[in-house]
Design a protein around this motif. Sequence first.
Motif, short mmCIF file in Angstrom:
data_model
loop_
_atom_site.label_atom_id
_atom_site.label_comp_id
_atom_site.label_asym_id
_atom_site.label_seq_id
_atom_site.Cartn_x
_atom_site.Cartn_y
_atom_site.Cartn_z
N GLN A 232 0.81 -1.00 -0.02
CA GLN A 232 -0.09 -0.08 -0.10
C GLN A 232 0.97 1.26 -0.06
O GLN A 232 0.21 2.42 -0.11
CB GLN A 232 -1.00 -0.04 1.28
CG GLN A 232 -1.87 -1.04 1.14
CD GLN A 232 -3.12 -0.87 0.21
OE1 GLN A 232 -3.49 0.26 0.17
NE2 GLN A 232 -3.40 -1.92 -0.62
N GLY A 233 2.13 1.11 -0.13
CA GLY A 233 3.02 2.08 -0.12
C GLY A 233 3.37 3.15 1.24
O GLY A 233 4.22 3.80 1.27
N LEU A 234 3.15 1.96 2.27
CA LEU A 234 3.59 2.33 3.66
C LEU A 234 4.98 2.03 4.09
O LEU A 234 5.37 0.83 3.67
CB LEU A 234 2.51 2.02 4.66
CG LEU A 234 1.34 2.49 4.36
CD1 LEU A 234 0.25 1.66 5.18
CD2 LEU A 234 1.27 4.09 4.82
N ARG A 235 5.63 2.57 4.75
CA ARG A 235 7.04 2.21 5.43
C ARG A 235 6.89 1.49 6.47
O ARG A 235 6.33 2.02 7.65
CB ARG A 235 8.15 3.25 5.45
CG ARG A 235 8.37 4.12 4.29
CD ARG A 235 9.21 5.18 4.28
NE ARG A 235 10.57 4.74 4.98
CZ ARG A 235 11.57 5.67 5.21
NH1 ARG A 235 11.23 7.00 5.30
NH2 ARG A 235 12.59 5.16 5.89
N VAL A 236 7.07 0.19 6.86
CA VAL A 236 6.67 -0.55 7.88
C VAL A 236 8.21 -1.22 8.48
O VAL A 236 8.87 -1.60 7.61
CB VAL A 236 6.01 -1.78 7.42
CG1 VAL A 236 5.33 -2.71 8.79
CG2 VAL A 236 4.63 -1.33 6.79
N THR A 237 8.36 -1.06 9.68
CA THR A 237 9.71 -1.57 10.30
C THR A 237 9.83 -3.07 10.06
O THR A 237 8.82 -3.78 10.05
CB THR A 237 9.68 -1.58 11.72
OG1 THR A 237 8.84 -2.08 12.56
CG2 THR A 237 9.29 0.22 12.07
N ASP A 238 11.00 -3.71 10.54
CA ASP A 238 11.09 -4.99 10.65
C ASP A 238 10.26 -5.50 11.92
O ASP A 238 10.02 -4.66 12.80
CB ASP A 238 12.58 -5.42 10.75
CG ASP A 238 13.29 -5.17 9.46
OD1 ASP A 238 12.48 -5.22 8.51
OD2 ASP A 238 14.42 -5.00 9.41
N ILE A 239 10.17 -6.69 12.16
CA ILE A 239 9.62 -7.37 13.50
C ILE A 239 10.47 -7.11 14.51
O ILE A 239 11.66 -7.39 14.56
CB ILE A 239 9.36 -8.86 13.30
CG1 ILE A 239 8.17 -9.15 12.39
CG2 ILE A 239 8.81 -9.46 14.67
CD1 ILE A 239 7.72 -10.40 11.89
N VAL A 240 9.91 -6.49 15.79
CA VAL A 240 10.68 -6.21 16.88
C VAL A 240 10.29 -7.18 17.99
O VAL A 240 9.05 -7.24 18.17
CB VAL A 240 10.72 -4.73 17.33
CG1 VAL A 240 11.50 -4.33 18.49
CG2 VAL A 240 10.87 -3.63 15.95
N ASP A 241 11.19 -7.51 18.71
CA ASP A 241 10.85 -8.55 19.95
C ASP A 241 10.56 -7.69 21.41
O ASP A 241 11.34 -7.06 21.58
CB ASP A 241 11.88 -9.52 20.06
CG ASP A 241 11.41 -10.54 21.20
OD1 ASP A 241 10.45 -10.38 21.79
OD2 ASP A 241 12.38 -11.27 21.56
N ARG A 242 9.46 -7.67 21.49
CA ARG A 242 8.85 -6.76 22.82
C ARG A 242 8.80 -8.07 23.96
O ARG A 242 8.05 -7.27 24.97
CB ARG A 242 7.87 -6.03 22.73
CG ARG A 242 7.95 -4.99 21.45
CD ARG A 242 8.98 -4.14 21.71
NE ARG A 242 8.93 -2.97 21.00
CZ ARG A 242 10.14 -2.06 20.74
NH1 ARG A 242 11.22 -2.24 21.56
NH2 ARG A 242 9.94 -1.00 20.17
#
Length: 311
Positions: A232-242
């Motif tokens: 959709q053209g959005l900038r998304v982070t990599d998966i982050v372990d919380r």
Amino acid sequence: MTAIAGDPQRNAEFYVETLGLRFLKKTVNHDDKHTYHFYFGDSEGTPGSNITFFPWGERGRPGQFGAGQTKVTTYFISENSLEYWLDRLEAHDIDIEGPTEQFGETVIEFDDPDGITLALVATDDAPEAKPWEESPVPNEHQLRGFHSVTLGVNDIEPTADVLTKGLGYEFEAKEDGRHRYRSATGGPGSIIDLVETERSRGQMGTGTVHHIAYKAEDTDEQEQWRDHLIDQGLRVTDIVDRVYFKSIYFREPGGVLFEIATMGPGFSVDQSQDELGTDLALPDWLESERKEIESRLPSFETPSTSPLSDD
């Protein structure tokens, strides 16, 4: 829902002793290990009930609400609980706006000690609660998870496009400048209201909401959302372990920061249900620094769970 508070003691006492939520987790901000990260919710920390805070303490700068920020965070209460909450908030010297009507539902608004605006919606279709037996609020009147959030944006359309095309929301209604969108999945937290503001972009700081989170069942679903949002053209982070979940983050064109977090492994991964919130929980990679971290965190006592009044 994650926001920025000032004094950690004042923050926790309000959400536990006044609003009756359970103090679920005392940990640290993984991106700022000398700042607490508090979690409050129902008895089990059910997704859709949790509000969390980074209390910045004395070093925190005040924020300012503006475009690209959450304006109101709204909880469900039972239709029969409205008078109880009007009396309770008044007894705690909290200024109340309302009751008013929004989309046929009765709403009251008020601010927390840092100026974050909260609301309660009294409705006969409030979800069943998972009551916390030690709450100062009687079981039948406890908050029943999130009803909605209201986002302030300069222009409705770009944010609405992300909600509908990116996240699967559907436009439901418009009333007094409030545009309501509802997730097809339903349930707690399934409503987002958009309102236009002429203010410039908000300034992050104490008294503002940092981001809002959606749930994914697992990392497989999360990866699907990530691929879809990128398409959709959005900038998304990599998966982050919380630790308690895994997260991805993206900012929509109107400026609001969103998170998609997995359902598990949950808050009991490092503490039993009975022990939630009792001790400082640290991720494994910070355990070797425990003494140094504890020495630099502000002093803090877990809030009392005794009722403050006879209400």
